[in-house]
Write an enzyme that holds these catalytic residues in place. Sequence first.
Site, PDB file in Angstrom:
ATOM      1  N   GLY A   2     -15.447 -14.849 -71.699  1.00 34.32           N
ATOM      2  CA  GLY A   2     -15.623 -13.457 -71.312  1.00 34.32           C
ATOM      3  C   GLY A   2     -14.545 -12.917 -70.389  1.00 34.32           C
TER       4      GLY A   2
ATOM      5  CG  ASP B  96     -14.472  -9.564 -73.854  1.00 32.90           C
ATOM      6  OD1 ASP B  96     -13.523  -9.395 -74.632  1.00 32.90           O
ATOM      7  OD2 ASP B  96     -15.450 -10.285 -74.117  1.00 32.90           O
TER       8      ASP B  96
END
Length: 383
Positions: free
Chosen positions: A304, A307
Site C-alpha cells: 500500500g 498508493d
Amino acid sequence: MSGPAPVDAAPDVVCLGESMVTFLPSLPGRLADVPSFTRAIGGAESNVACSLAAAGHRVRWVGRVGRDGFGDHLVDTIGGHGVDVTAVGRDPHRPTGVYFRTDEDRATDAHEVVYYRAGSAASAMSPATVPYDSVAGARILHVTGITAALSADCLALMRELTAPRPGRPLVSFDVNHRPGLWRDGSAPSVLLDLARRADVVFVGADEAERLWGVGDPAAIRAVLAEPAVLVVKRGAEGAVAFERCGVGKEAPRSGPAPAPGTDSASGHGPAPDTRSAPRSGPATDTDTVTRTPAPRVTVVSPVGAGDAFAAGFLSATLRGLGMTARLRHGHLVAAAVLTVPGDLAAPPRRGHADRLAALDDAAWGTLHLGPGWTGDDQEVRTP
C-alpha cells in the site's frame, strides 16, 4: 486538518478503479500454511481515495461492485472513510472481487497473491456502464494501469477517460504494473500509451525496467516525454520528479473554480489550476528535475505504500505546494502506511506533515520514522 466536505460538493479528486475485499494472513509465511485471515479492503484507487479524504479533500470513488455482502462491505467501508460513493455501480449478475495475499513485499519471490476477480462486477466497467459525468467536474482524475488489465471494456473506458478533450480533469496515472493480470504480452505498449496521455505519471524504476527496459530516471523520462509531470519512484532511495517548465499557466478551467488564493480543502494557500488542455506530441521544453531522498522507515508491512505516496503527492499538488514539498509529502504518507499492518493508515496531521516537509536537507536526511510516528506528540527519531 479539516474533515471531508459534504458529498454534494464538487470533488477535488475522482479515483476510478476496482476495489476488492482482501483477506490478510494472521501469520507470515506461505498461503498454504496460513491458518486464518482477517477481512479488509484493497484496491489501489480506493486506497488513494481514502487517504485523500483523510487529508481533508473532497474525494469520489467510482467503481462497480456486486449486489452482494462483499459489495456492501466495500461501499460501507470506503464511504466510512469520508469518500463519496454515490457513483459506485451495483451489478446484480456479477460478484465483487476478492483476493488473498501474504504480507511480504511484492518485489520479493516470497510474496503470494491469489485473485478471485475474473468476471467481477468491476471487470464490466466500460464507457457504457460508467458515465463520463461521474468524473467530470473534478480537479483531478486518478486512475491506474490495473484497470486497463481487467477486460477489453475496462481498457476502452481507460482510453476514453485519458483522451484529450476540453475541460478534462488533470489525469493522474499510476502505472501500477501487475504482471499476473497481463497474459497476452500487451502490457508494455498499453501502459506506455496510457501514460503518455496523462498529465501526472507515477512509475517505479523497477516497473519501467520490466516494461520498457529502462530503469534510469532520465532514460524513463526520454520514453515518457509527454506528461507534464513524471515521478519516478526508487524505493528506499527516494523519488525523482521531472516537471515541464511553464506547465499549467494557460490551462483552461471548465465549471466552477475555487475562490482565488484559497486551497479548496483547507481554505489556505494557493489553489493551482489543475485542469489540462488538449495536448499532442512530446514535450520540447526543458524540465525542472527534483530529487528527494526517502526518510528511513521501520517497516511493518510494505503493501500500500505506492498508493499512499500518490495520495500525499496529489494532496500537496491540490494545495499548490512546490515540487520538493510534494515529493516529501508523498514519502510521509507512504511512511504512515509502511508503519502499520494494513493497506491504509491515517496520514499525519497536516501541520505535523508540513513541519517535517519544511525541514532543511540535513534534518530531512536524519528522519527515522517508526510505528506511531504520525501522532503530533510522537517523537521522530534521528541518529
